[in-house]
Scaffold this motif. Structure first.
Motif, PDB file in Angstrom:
ATOM      1  N   ARG A  56       0.824  -1.205   0.000  1.00 42.31           N
ATOM      2  CA  ARG A  56       0.000   0.000   0.000  1.00 42.31           C
ATOM      3  C   ARG A  56       0.863   1.261   0.000  1.00 42.31           C
ATOM      4  NH1 ARG A  56      -3.186  -0.705   5.047  1.00 42.31           N
ATOM      5  NH2 ARG A  56      -1.953  -2.580   5.439  1.00 42.31           N
ATOM      6  N   PHE A  57       1.948   1.230   0.738  1.00 40.53           N
ATOM      7  CA  PHE A  57       2.862   2.380   0.749  1.00 40.53           C
ATOM      8  C   PHE A  57       3.467   2.587  -0.637  1.00 40.53           C
ATOM      9  CE2 PHE A  57       7.074   4.292   1.252  1.00 40.53           C
ATOM     10  CZ  PHE A  57       6.736   5.463   1.930  1.00 40.53           C
ATOM     11  N   GLY A  58       3.800   1.489  -1.301  1.00 34.27           N
ATOM     12  CA  GLY A  58       4.356   1.596  -2.650  1.00 34.27           C
ATOM     13  C   GLY A  58       3.376   2.242  -3.622  1.00 34.27           C
ATOM     14  N   ARG A  59       2.087   1.917  -3.494  1.00 35.17           N
ATOM     15  CA  ARG A  59       1.078   2.517  -4.357  1.00 35.17           C
ATOM     16  C   ARG A  59       0.963   4.023  -4.109  1.00 35.17           C
ATOM     17  NH1 ARG A  59       0.497   0.424  -8.696  1.00 35.17           N
ATOM     18  NH2 ARG A  59      -1.510   1.491  -8.921  1.00 35.17           N
ATOM     19  N   MET A  60       1.016   4.416  -2.814  1.00 34.23           N
ATOM     20  CA  MET A  60       0.972   5.836  -2.487  1.00 34.23           C
ATOM     21  C   MET A  60       2.210   6.548  -3.028  1.00 34.23           C
ATOM     22  SD  MET A  60       0.961   7.776   1.211  1.00 34.23           S
ATOM     23  CE  MET A  60       2.722   7.429   1.421  1.00 34.23           C
ATOM     24  N   LYS A  61       3.350   5.944  -2.867  1.00 31.98           N
ATOM     25  CA  LYS A  61       4.598   6.535  -3.334  1.00 31.98           C
ATOM     26  C   LYS A  61       4.585   6.738  -4.845  1.00 31.98           C
ATOM     27  CE  LYS A  61       9.617   5.936  -2.914  1.00 31.98           C
ATOM     28  NZ  LYS A  61      10.684   5.026  -2.416  1.00 31.98           N
ATOM     29  N   ALA A  62       4.008   5.787  -5.570  1.00 34.16           N
ATOM     30  CA  ALA A  62       3.925   5.906  -7.029  1.00 34.16           C
ATOM     31  C   ALA A  62       3.103   7.132  -7.424  1.00 34.16           C
ATOM     32  CB  ALA A  62       3.322   4.641  -7.628  1.00 34.16           C
ATOM     33  N   LEU A  63       2.009   7.385  -6.698  1.00 35.07           N
ATOM     34  CA  LEU A  63       1.189   8.563  -6.981  1.00 35.07           C
ATOM     35  C   LEU A  63       1.970   9.840  -6.695  1.00 35.07           C
ATOM     36  CD1 LEU A  63      -1.585   9.976  -7.569  1.00 35.07           C
ATOM     37  CD2 LEU A  63      -1.964   9.879  -5.105  1.00 35.07           C
ATOM     38  N   VAL A  64       2.616   9.893  -5.550  1.00 30.71           N
ATOM     39  CA  VAL A  64       3.361  11.094  -5.159  1.00 30.71           C
ATOM     40  C   VAL A  64       4.470  11.391  -6.155  1.00 30.71           C
ATOM     41  CG1 VAL A  64       4.880  12.077  -3.395  1.00 30.71           C
ATOM     42  CG2 VAL A  64       2.805  10.848  -2.717  1.00 30.71           C
ATOM     43  N   ASN A  65       5.140  10.353  -6.640  1.00 29.91           N
ATOM     44  CA  ASN A  65       6.240  10.553  -7.582  1.00 29.91           C
ATOM     45  C   ASN A  65       5.784  11.141  -8.908  1.00 29.91           C
ATOM     46  OD1 ASN A  65       8.115   9.596  -5.764  1.00 29.91           O
ATOM     47  ND2 ASN A  65       8.173   7.519  -6.603  1.00 29.91           N
ATOM     48  N   ARG A  66       4.489  10.982  -9.216  1.00 33.31           N
ATOM     49  CA  ARG A  66       3.968  11.536 -10.472  1.00 33.31           C
ATOM     50  C   ARG A  66       3.548  13.005 -10.339  1.00 33.31           C
ATOM     51  NH1 ARG A  66       1.171   6.469 -10.590  1.00 33.31           N
ATOM     52  NH2 ARG A  66      -0.779   7.483  -9.976  1.00 33.31           N
ATOM     53  N   LEU A  67       3.542  13.525  -9.129  1.00 31.83           N
ATOM     54  CA  LEU A  67       3.051  14.879  -8.890  1.00 31.83           C
ATOM     55  C   LEU A  67       4.141  15.927  -9.097  1.00 31.83           C
ATOM     56  CD1 LEU A  67       0.915  14.296  -5.666  1.00 31.83           C
ATOM     57  CD2 LEU A  67       0.099  14.477  -8.017  1.00 31.83           C
ATOM     58  N   ASP A  68       3.706  17.115  -9.485  1.00 35.44           N
ATOM     59  CA  ASP A  68       4.576  18.279  -9.588  1.00 35.44           C
ATOM     60  C   ASP A  68       4.337  19.128  -8.342  1.00 35.44           C
ATOM     61  OD1 ASP A  68       5.874  20.648 -10.089  1.00 35.44           O
ATOM     62  OD2 ASP A  68       4.901  21.024 -12.023  1.00 35.44           O
ATOM     63  N   GLU A  69       5.353  19.225  -7.491  1.00 36.12           N
ATOM     64  CA  GLU A  69       5.167  19.934  -6.219  1.00 36.12           C
ATOM     65  C   GLU A  69       4.796  21.402  -6.407  1.00 36.12           C
ATOM     66  OE1 GLU A  69       9.812  21.177  -5.263  1.00 36.12           O
ATOM     67  OE2 GLU A  69       8.956  19.363  -4.364  1.00 36.12           O
ATOM     68  N   ASN A  70       5.083  21.945  -7.578  1.00 36.26           N
ATOM     69  CA  ASN A  70       4.752  23.352  -7.855  1.00 36.26           C
ATOM     70  C   ASN A  70       3.391  23.511  -8.530  1.00 36.26           C
ATOM     71  OD1 ASN A  70       7.288  24.390  -6.885  1.00 36.26           O
ATOM     72  ND2 ASN A  70       8.219  23.543  -8.750  1.00 36.26           N
ATOM     73  N   ASN A  71       2.748  22.388  -8.819  1.00 34.83           N
ATOM     74  CA  ASN A  71       1.452  22.446  -9.493  1.00 34.83           C
ATOM     75  C   ASN A  71       0.584  21.280  -9.030  1.00 34.83           C
ATOM     76  OD1 ASN A  71      -0.561  23.296 -11.282  1.00 34.83           O
ATOM     77  ND2 ASN A  71       0.274  22.071 -12.963  1.00 34.83           N
ATOM     78  N   LEU A  72       0.283  21.273  -7.743  1.00 33.97           N
ATOM     79  CA  LEU A  72      -0.491  20.174  -7.174  1.00 33.97           C
ATOM     80  C   LEU A  72      -1.923  20.216  -7.689  1.00 33.97           C
ATOM     81  CD1 LEU A  72       0.780  20.231  -3.490  1.00 33.97           C
ATOM     82  CD2 LEU A  72       1.400  18.628  -5.302  1.00 33.97           C
ATOM     83  N   PRO A  73      -2.525  19.046  -7.935  1.00 36.72           N
ATOM     84  CA  PRO A  73      -3.872  19.005  -8.522  1.00 36.72           C
ATOM     85  C   PRO A  73      -4.932  19.475  -7.548  1.00 36.72           C
ATOM     86  CG  PRO A  73      -3.187  16.811  -7.874  1.00 36.72           C
ATOM     87  CD  PRO A  73      -1.984  17.697  -7.687  1.00 36.72           C
ATOM     88  N   THR A  74      -6.054  19.927  -8.101  1.00 36.68           N
ATOM     89  CA  THR A  74      -7.213  20.264  -7.280  1.00 36.68           C
ATOM     90  C   THR A  74      -7.642  19.036  -6.488  1.00 36.68           C
ATOM     91  OG1 THR A  74      -7.949  21.850  -8.952  1.00 36.68           O
ATOM     92  CG2 THR A  74      -9.580  21.114  -7.333  1.00 36.68           C
ATOM     93  N   GLY A  75      -7.944  19.242  -5.224  1.00 36.14           N
ATOM     94  CA  GLY A  75      -8.366  18.121  -4.396  1.00 36.14           C
ATOM     95  C   GLY A  75      -7.221  17.328  -3.810  1.00 36.14           C
ATOM     96  N   PHE A  76      -6.006  17.836  -3.872  1.00 34.34           N
ATOM     97  CA  PHE A  76      -4.860  17.096  -3.356  1.00 34.34           C
ATOM     98  C   PHE A  76      -4.993  16.758  -1.866  1.00 34.34           C
ATOM     99  CE2 PHE A  76      -0.542  17.056  -1.475  1.00 34.34           C
ATOM    100  CZ  PHE A  76      -0.092  15.877  -2.053  1.00 34.34           C
TER     101      PHE A  76
END
Length: 286
Positions: A56-76
């Motif tokens: 489960r941690f690996g799945r969360m980490k995969a999502l976080v790694n796809r994010l741009d810290e300067n442009n976080l999606p709505t609803g983050f």
């Protein structure tokens, strides 16, 4: 705790489940969590799969790694809250039901997992305990093409694609016949379990090839099956491939390796009263 309406797509693996998710992801009556494949009922049953905290941690980490810290999606922040619960313990019925707490009033909670196709009677009993109303879709694809796609996909995610290209027929056969691969080729067993454990109005058993012929028409039939609102689908998406493994021609020896087994499987499906797509003849039968 129970879910009012639960929609399960149970595979088969590499038979269009990701395409269907893409079509329904923004449907006004269907709610998907941050993970489209939760696998909870496999974890809770006799299936060897386990929802470990590390997984489960690996799945969360995969999502976080796809994010741009300067442009976080709505609803983050809501995503963070969801994963906080996803990582919690114990993994039980209450845990599963609470995964859908952020559902904004949509009719169905949705969970797409090919592992659910292997549920035995106790597994389906648990599904019916968790959900007051359950609807299930099982999609089958040309057995030879699906098997080849599955084998390629496994080699790709295992980081073995280059050596895979030089494998001998014996190596291909050995991998394909491992239980975690081959059980996905045994369509007739899945059909038997579905019919044994669910009422006729609770499931649809369909062929990928029939969907592909008229995808929009089939999606409208699915809406009727689920009794949900009609949706305007993106026509460009309807025939667009998704989750495609690396392009690689299927070796000629695959027919000799698997034809006898797969022909027998097709015969079982026909004996179960299913109308086999004509396109299956090209590779399954000589």
């Amino acid at each position: 705790m129970q879910i009012e309406n639960l929609f399960l797509n149970i595979g088969a693996m590499k038979a269009g489940t990701t395409w269907l998710y893409a079509m329904l992801d923004h449907h006004p009556d269907i709610y998907f969590t941050e993970e489209k494949e939760i696998h909870y009922f496999a974890h809770a049953s006799k299936h060897p799969y386990r929802l470990t905290q590390g997984h489960r941690f690996g799945r969360m980490k995969a999502l976080v790694n796809r994010l741009d810290e300067n442009n976080l999606p709505t609803g983050f922040p809501a995503k963070v809250r969801w994963f906080a619960h996803y990582l919690s313990n114990p993994v039980n019925q209450k845990w599963y039901v609470r995964l859908f707490d952020q559902n904004p009033g949509k009719k169905y909670a949705a969970d797409f997992s090919n592992l659910y196709s292997h549920l035995e009677e106790d597994g389906w009993d648990h599904v019916k305990e968790v959900a007051k109303n359950v609807k299930v879709v099982y999609i089958m694809r040309h057995p030879m093409k699906r098997l080849w796609s599955h084998i390629k996909f496994h080699a790709q995610i295992a980081g073995q694609l280059e050596e895979f290209k030089t494998w001998t027929p014996e190596q291909h056969y050995e991998l394909a016949k491992q239980r975690f691969i081959w059980e996905n080729a045994e369509y007739s067993n899945v059909v038997e379990r579905i019919r044994k454990n669910l009422a006729p109005d609770q499931y649809q058993i369909v062929f990928f090839e029939d969907i592909h012929k008229k995808p929009l028409e089939w999606l409208k039939q699915l809406e009727e099956f689920l009794d949900i609102s009609p949706k305007e689908y993106n026509l460009e998406q309807l025939n667009a491939p998704v989750n495609v493994s690396e392009s690689m021609k299927m070796p000629e020896f695959y027919r000799d390796l698997f034809q006898e087994d797969l022909e027998a499987e097709v015969e079982k499906l026909a004996a179960q009263g299913l109308t086999i797509p004509e396109s299956w003849d090209a590779l399954v039968k000589k």
